[in-house]
Design a protein around this motif. Sequence first.
Motif, PDB file in Angstrom:
ATOM      1  N   GLY A  16       6.775   4.817 -11.666  1.00 55.68           N
ATOM      2  CA  GLY A  16       6.460   4.322 -10.327  1.00 55.68           C
ATOM      3  C   GLY A  16       7.654   3.629  -9.706  1.00 55.68           C
ATOM      4  O   GLY A  16       8.794   3.806 -10.145  1.00 55.68           O
TER       5      GLY A  16
ATOM      6  N   ASP B 101       0.829  -1.204   0.000  1.00 56.97           N
ATOM      7  CA  ASP B 101       0.000   0.000   0.000  1.00 56.97           C
ATOM      8  C   ASP B 101       0.865   1.255   0.000  1.00 56.97           C
ATOM      9  O   ASP B 101       0.584   2.221  -0.718  1.00 56.97           O
TER      10      ASP B 101
ATOM     11  N   ALA C 257       2.518   1.840  -3.421  1.00 53.76           N
ATOM     12  CA  ALA C 257       1.538   2.298  -4.411  1.00 53.76           C
ATOM     13  C   ALA C 257       1.200   3.776  -4.241  1.00 53.76           C
ATOM     14  O   ALA C 257       0.720   4.423  -5.178  1.00 53.76           O
TER      15      ALA C 257
END
Length: 473
Positions: free
Chosen positions: A456, A353, A356
Amino acid sequence: MAEKSNVEIGGKISRRTALRNISLFGVGLPMAQIIGEGKLHGQTSESKPGGVMVAKPIFSVAERGRRWEAVRRIMAKPQWNLDALLAPSNGDGAYPRYLTQIGGRGGSADVVLPRDSSKPVYAFTGSGRNKSFWSKRLTSWTSDGKLVINDGEGSKPVVEQLKALGLNKPGTRIGVAKLTGSRFDPEGMVSATYLDNLKSALPGVMFLPVEKWGSDSGPIDEPAMVKSAEEHDAIRRCVAAGEKAIETIARVARSSAKQQADIWFPTFTAMFAETGEDPTRLSISLDEASNSTLGAPVDDPLKAGQIISQEIDATVQGYRGQVNHSIFVGGANTPGFNYYKSAMEVAIKTLLDSIAFIVPGKTTCGQLVDHYAATVGKLNSDDQSGVVLHSSGIGNLSRPRLGPANSRGDSDIVLVPGMTFDFKPAIRLKRNVSEDVRRENRTVQIGEHYLITDKGAVRLGKRELKPITTEAV
């Protein structure tokens, strides 16, 4: 745990032999005699015939130019305005090594880097044999005359070289690595006698610190945060060696190990075999925080039902890249397993989490660790991490490093493409969620290394992120 006399590290070698041999390694025992004659993993162009990994400088001339250009660009900024940098060998060896590749078992150097790119960079290795050692191995960096290796020792040759470069005039500004520090060594590491001799021989020259908290962290610290493709390759190898260490810990713990040291020595050996360099850190703890043994082998007894946690930093070209993975001693029927499994699943969920959440070029380190802390709370857990974001790099030239309540001076640093770091949640479930067999719930940790790209964060590890036990579940 079954009693076995042998532990596999490449080939088979008894635990007694491994411990005896590695204790002799510091006086020159060949690595093949420590680990046995079996095939070693992770062989690259640095391998020698016969399979033993040998560390040698591998960074290209283009990489040298990239680093020096970035360093000089920051030296020229008004807030720094430095005429030269001095990275003494009696300070933190990471700084000379970043600038020249000189470091590790071959010794360090006093490095002088002028801001004027038309002038060479000078490295003083302290002895003729050290000069010979590095001159032989750094021909690609020295052949064009831009890096000059000399054998001078102490402040005297540095003074003479600064004079020869015209850097002895009143008002000259020379930045000194580790004159003071930020997260580490705030009072500095430079010898007082060394510094006094420089000031006495060069009156009017200003010797200034070059390390600060935050995004404007200094002419060496700042460029070292954003790494090149060549550096990424070194860090990938660190991570691969770290994952080999996790495999070794689980394997040894299920066989003949009776105390922490029985795990530590084979794991150290396996890491060395992967990279040819001493691990930067190998801290293995039993039912305690991963760093509680401070990187030492100890006689803490190994028992069924314990949780093995670690800080594993393999080393490649001086670069460290940490991984972490708590391991349960036993199987599904061992008391404590259910708590361990539940806590690890929450830790892994927290890790994924948090990663991300990152938006490259926008998310700051402070925002990331604050999001992590909030996620831990939502999952009915307590944060036990201290540092949760641990960058890779040479030794302590591995910033940023921070956690929800740790080293917040680097909170404003933005996560940009090229950065690499271990994100390592350490959490303890609240008792109302899951009750451990101990009086207090124990901490578990999962740590994975990531590379920030323009799209990312990309995992550098390959192992499956799941609970690990020493017995089949």
